[in-house]
Design a protein around this motif. Structure first.
Motif, mmCIF file in Angstrom:
data_model
loop_
_atom_site.group_PDB
_atom_site.id
_atom_site.type_symbol
_atom_site.label_atom_id
_atom_site.label_comp_id
_atom_site.label_asym_id
_atom_site.label_seq_id
_atom_site.Cartn_x
_atom_site.Cartn_y
_atom_site.Cartn_z
ATOM 1 N N ILE A 122 0.858 -1.179 0.000
ATOM 2 C CA ILE A 122 0.000 0.000 0.000
ATOM 3 C C ILE A 122 0.898 1.235 0.000
ATOM 4 O O ILE A 122 1.999 1.219 0.566
ATOM 5 C CB ILE A 122 -0.958 0.029 1.216
ATOM 6 N N ALA A 123 0.447 2.290 -0.642
ATOM 7 C CA ALA A 123 1.185 3.553 -0.686
ATOM 8 C C ALA A 123 0.245 4.666 -0.250
ATOM 9 O O ALA A 123 -0.853 4.804 -0.796
ATOM 10 C CB ALA A 123 1.724 3.826 -2.090
ATOM 11 N N LEU A 124 0.672 5.448 0.729
ATOM 12 C CA LEU A 124 -0.162 6.498 1.315
ATOM 13 C C LEU A 124 0.527 7.843 1.129
ATOM 14 O O LEU A 124 1.610 8.066 1.668
ATOM 15 C CB LEU A 124 -0.385 6.222 2.806
ATOM 16 N N GLY A 125 -0.116 8.728 0.364
ATOM 17 C CA GLY A 125 0.458 10.044 0.112
ATOM 18 C C GLY A 125 -0.149 11.095 1.024
ATOM 19 O O GLY A 125 -1.369 11.244 1.065
ATOM 20 N N ASN A 126 0.683 11.811 1.767
ATOM 21 C CA ASN A 126 0.212 12.807 2.734
ATOM 22 C C ASN A 126 -0.998 12.262 3.497
ATOM 23 O O ASN A 126 -2.070 12.876 3.526
ATOM 24 C CB ASN A 126 -0.172 14.118 2.030
ATOM 25 N N PRO A 127 -0.851 11.113 4.131
ATOM 26 C CA PRO A 127 -2.029 10.423 4.671
ATOM 27 C C PRO A 127 -2.595 11.057 5.942
ATOM 28 O O PRO A 127 -1.856 11.532 6.807
ATOM 29 C CB PRO A 127 -1.487 9.020 4.971
ATOM 30 N N TRP A 128 -3.911 11.061 6.040
ATOM 31 C CA TRP A 128 -4.637 11.460 7.255
ATOM 32 C C TRP A 128 -4.899 10.167 8.027
ATOM 33 O O TRP A 128 -5.916 9.514 7.868
ATOM 34 C CB TRP A 128 -5.927 12.163 6.884
ATOM 35 N N THR A 129 -3.971 9.775 8.886
ATOM 36 C CA THR A 129 -4.024 8.481 9.546
ATOM 37 C C THR A 129 -4.156 8.583 11.058
ATOM 38 O O THR A 129 -4.843 7.778 11.685
ATOM 39 C CB THR A 129 -2.758 7.656 9.203
ATOM 40 N N ASP A 130 -3.522 9.591 11.656
ATOM 41 C CA ASP A 130 -3.528 9.717 13.116
ATOM 42 C C ASP A 130 -3.918 11.140 13.513
ATOM 43 O O ASP A 130 -3.055 11.962 13.826
ATOM 44 C CB ASP A 130 -2.149 9.366 13.672
ATOM 45 N N ASP A 266 1.727 -7.950 9.848
ATOM 46 C CA ASP A 266 1.222 -9.191 9.278
ATOM 47 C C ASP A 266 2.354 -10.011 8.661
ATOM 48 O O ASP A 266 3.273 -9.466 8.025
ATOM 49 C CB ASP A 266 0.164 -8.888 8.208
ATOM 50 N N GLU A 267 2.271 -11.328 8.845
ATOM 51 C CA GLU A 267 3.339 -12.209 8.369
ATOM 52 C C GLU A 267 3.424 -12.289 6.855
ATOM 53 O O GLU A 267 4.414 -12.796 6.305
ATOM 54 C CB GLU A 267 3.156 -13.620 8.940
ATOM 55 N N SER A 268 2.413 -11.788 6.146
ATOM 56 C CA SER A 268 2.446 -11.825 4.683
ATOM 57 C C SER A 268 3.468 -10.849 4.107
ATOM 58 O O SER A 268 3.816 -10.928 2.935
ATOM 59 C CB SER A 268 1.058 -11.516 4.113
ATOM 60 N N GLY A 269 3.943 -9.913 4.923
ATOM 61 C CA GLY A 269 5.012 -9.008 4.482
ATOM 62 C C GLY A 269 4.560 -7.935 3.513
ATOM 63 O O GLY A 269 5.280 -7.624 2.541
ATOM 64 N N VAL A 270 3.404 -7.342 3.752
ATOM 65 C CA VAL A 270 2.914 -6.270 2.888
ATOM 66 C C VAL A 270 3.832 -5.053 3.002
ATOM 67 O O VAL A 270 4.164 -4.612 4.103
ATOM 68 C CB VAL A 270 1.473 -5.866 3.273
ATOM 69 N N ASN A 271 4.258 -4.526 1.864
ATOM 70 C CA ASN A 271 5.097 -3.332 1.852
ATOM 71 C C ASN A 271 4.235 -2.092 2.070
ATOM 72 O O ASN A 271 3.140 -1.987 1.511
ATOM 73 C CB ASN A 271 5.845 -3.206 0.519
ATOM 74 N N VAL A 272 4.738 -1.149 2.854
ATOM 75 C CA VAL A 272 4.010 0.086 3.138
ATOM 76 C C VAL A 272 4.901 1.279 2.821
ATOM 77 O O VAL A 272 6.020 1.387 3.336
ATOM 78 C CB VAL A 272 3.567 0.153 4.611
ATOM 79 N N LEU A 273 4.419 2.162 1.951
ATOM 80 C CA LEU A 273 5.129 3.385 1.598
ATOM 81 C C LEU A 273 4.313 4.578 2.077
ATOM 82 O O LEU A 273 3.131 4.687 1.767
ATOM 83 C CB LEU A 273 5.335 3.475 0.083
ATOM 84 N N VAL A 274 4.940 5.455 2.848
ATOM 85 C CA VAL A 274 4.319 6.716 3.263
ATOM 86 C C VAL A 274 5.170 7.847 2.699
ATOM 87 O O VAL A 274 6.377 7.905 2.950
ATOM 88 C CB VAL A 274 4.238 6.833 4.798
ATOM 89 N N TYR A 275 4.566 8.730 1.927
ATOM 90 C CA TYR A 275 5.320 9.833 1.333
ATOM 91 C C TYR A 275 4.541 11.128 1.516
ATOM 92 O O TYR A 275 3.316 11.118 1.652
ATOM 93 C CB TYR A 275 5.617 9.570 -0.151
ATOM 94 N N ILE A 282 -2.311 20.667 5.806
ATOM 95 C CA ILE A 282 -3.281 19.894 6.572
ATOM 96 C C ILE A 282 -2.778 18.483 6.891
ATOM 97 O O ILE A 282 -3.052 17.944 7.974
ATOM 98 C CB ILE A 282 -4.638 19.837 5.825
ATOM 99 N N CYS A 283 -2.050 17.860 5.981
ATOM 100 C CA CYS A 283 -1.450 16.538 6.220
ATOM 101 C C CYS A 283 0.056 16.648 5.993
ATOM 102 O O CYS A 283 0.621 16.002 5.106
ATOM 103 C CB CYS A 283 -2.055 15.482 5.302
ATOM 104 N N ASN A 284 0.701 17.478 6.792
ATOM 105 C CA ASN A 284 2.105 17.801 6.532
ATOM 106 C C ASN A 284 3.060 16.686 6.953
ATOM 107 O O ASN A 284 2.693 15.765 7.682
ATOM 108 C CB ASN A 284 2.474 19.117 7.230
ATOM 109 N N HIS A 285 4.299 16.817 6.490
ATOM 110 C CA HIS A 285 5.278 15.754 6.709
ATOM 111 C C HIS A 285 5.652 15.588 8.179
ATOM 112 O O HIS A 285 6.024 14.497 8.614
ATOM 113 C CB HIS A 285 6.542 16.032 5.886
ATOM 114 N N LEU A 286 5.545 16.667 8.975
ATOM 115 C CA LEU A 286 5.877 16.551 10.391
ATOM 116 C C LEU A 286 4.899 15.619 11.102
ATOM 117 O O LEU A 286 5.297 14.773 11.913
ATOM 118 C CB LEU A 286 5.862 17.932 11.057
ATOM 119 N N GLY A 287 3.614 15.774 10.794
ATOM 120 C CA GLY A 287 2.616 14.888 11.383
ATOM 121 C C GLY A 287 2.824 13.446 10.958
ATOM 122 O O GLY A 287 2.691 12.516 11.765
ATOM 123 N N ASN A 288 3.173 13.230 9.681
ATOM 124 C CA ASN A 288 3.435 11.875 9.195
ATOM 125 C C ASN A 288 4.654 11.267 9.878
ATOM 126 O O ASN A 288 4.649 10.088 10.249
ATOM 127 C CB ASN A 288 3.648 11.890 7.676
#
Length: 333
Positions: A122-130, A266-275, A282-288
C-alpha cells in the motif's frame, strides 16, 4: 491523461505504463458511484464490506487477473497494490487489514469459490491516519514563519483540549478543527494560504487542486459519460460529494493507526510506503513523521520490555536452580 479545456492529452509518465490501473469511486456516493436507496456507509466496517464485495465481483468478471498460486483451492489474484492520498490514509489501512483477515478466514474454509487477494503493498500520500497527532499544524506553520513562538504555544494548549476529547471518543470537537482553521484564517487578509499548498494564496480552499473545474466539466460531458458507462448515474461528478461526507463526518477524528500496525505486523510481508509533499499543511510531513515515529517507538519499547521480562524470568529460573541445588547439597551433608 491531462485535461486542458476541451483538449485531452495522454500523460506519458502514467503508472498505467507499468501496471493495470483501477480507479475506484468509494465510498458509494463519491465520484460517479451511486446508490438508489440513498443509503451511505456510516462507519469503516460498512465501507470495507462494500469494497471487498467490489473486489470479488471485479475478479469474477475479469478472470484473467486470477493466477495459479500456492493458496489452492482458493482463487489467487495477481499482485495487488493499493494507493491513495489524504483521507486514503484512513480507509486504505482499514481495507488492507480486512483483506488480510479475509485471506486467513478463506484459507480455513478451503473453498474454490473464495479468493486469496494477493495484497503486496500500500502507498499512502500525505495520509490522514492519526488525527490525534495530525490535527495540530502549529509546528509546521511556525517553521514557515507564519506564526510566532507564542502563537505556537497557544495552539499547543488548544491541542491538549482536542486530544482530551479524542480520548473520550468525541471525534467532532470544534477545538480540533480550530487547530488548522484559525491559522489559515490568520495567514492573510483577503486571500488565505492554501491548506493544501503553502506556496499558494487563494480566495477559497475549494480552488484546489488546479484544473479541478476542467476535469469535473470533462467527466460530466454526455459523450464522456457514455464512453465510460456511467449514463445511469443520477449525479454529476464533483471532486468532493456531500452525502458520503456527511454520513462519515462524525468520525473525522478517528484514527487508523491500529489497522496500519496490523498490516505492518502481518506475516504476509505487505510493503508500506508513506510519502509527503513538501508544502501540504493539513497533512504535513511533520505529522506523518510523528505518526511513524510513534509506531517505531512503541514497537521498540515493546520489544525492550519483552527482553526485560525474558531476562527476569531466566534470572528467576537460574536463582531457583542454584537454591534448589544448594538445598540438596545441604541435606546430603
Amino acid at each position: 491523461m491531462r485535461v486542458n479545456g476541451d483538449k485531452v492529452t495522454i500523460n506519458p509518465h502514467s503508472w498505467h505504463n507499468a501496471a493495470n490501473m483501477l480507479f475506484i469511486d468509494q465510498p458509494v456516493g463519491t465520484g460517479l458511484s451511486y446508490t438508489k436507496s440513498s443509503s451511505y456507509p456510516h462507519n469503516d466496517n460498512e465501507i470495507n464490506v462494500h469494497f471487498y464485495r467490489f473486489l470479488e465481483e471485479f475478479f469474477r468478471m475479469h478472470p484473467r487477473y486470477i493466477t495459479s498460486g500456492s493458496n489452492a483451492p482458493l482463487m489467487q489474484t495477481r499482485p495487488l497494490y493499493m494507493t491513495g492520498e489524504s483521507h486514503a490514509g484512513h480507509y486504505i489501512p482499514f481495507m488492507a487489514a480486512m483483506i488480510l483477515k479475509q485471506n486467513k478466514d478463506n484459507a480455513k474454509k478451503k473453498s474454490s469459490s473464495l479468493f486469496h487477494i494477493d495484497l503486496k503493498g500500500i502507498a499512502l500520500g500525505n495520509p490522514w491516519t492519526d488525527p490525534f497527532i495530525q490535527y495540530d499544524v502549529s509546528d509546521f506553520m511556525h517553521g514557515l514563519g507564519v506564526i510566532t513562538h507564542g502563537q505556537r504555544n497557544h495552539m499547543k494548549e488548544v491541542e491538549r483540549g482536542c486530544q482530551a476529547s479524542l480520548k473520550q471518543g468525541k471525534y467532532s470537537d470544534r477545538r480540533c478543527f480550530d487547530l488548522l482553521d484559525d491559522l489559515i484564517a490568520a495567514s492573510g487578509s483577503k486571500k488565505k494560504m492554501s491548506m493544501y499548498d503553502a506556496r499558494k494564496y487563494v480566495s477559497g480552499q475549494g480552488e484546489f487542486p488546479p484544473g479541478k473545474q476542467q476535469v469535473e466539466g470533462y467527466l460530466n460531458r454526455p459523450e464522456v459519460r457514455l464512453a465510460i458507462h456511467t449514463t445511469e448515474t443520477p449525479q454529476r461528478f464533483t471532486e468532493c460529494a456531500d452525502p458520503p461526507f456527511f454520513a462519515l463526518a462524525k468520525q473525522d477524528g478517528k484514527g487508523a493507526t491500529a489497522p496500519l500496525v496490523a498490516v505492518l505486523d502481518d506475516e504476509s510481508g505487505v510493503n508500506v510506503l508513506v510519502y509527503s509533499g513538501q508544502y501540504d499543511i493539513i497533512c504535513n510531513h511533520l505529522g506523518n513523521e510523528k505518526m511513524i515515529g510513534n509506531y517505531i517507538y512503541k514497537l521498540y519499547c515493546c520489544r525492550i520490555y519483552i527482553y526485560i521480562y525474558i531476562y527476569i524470568f531466566l534470572f528467576y529460573l537460574y536463582t531457583l536452580y542454584y537454591l534448589c541445588r544448594a538445598f540438596a547439597v545441604e541435606r546430603e551433608g
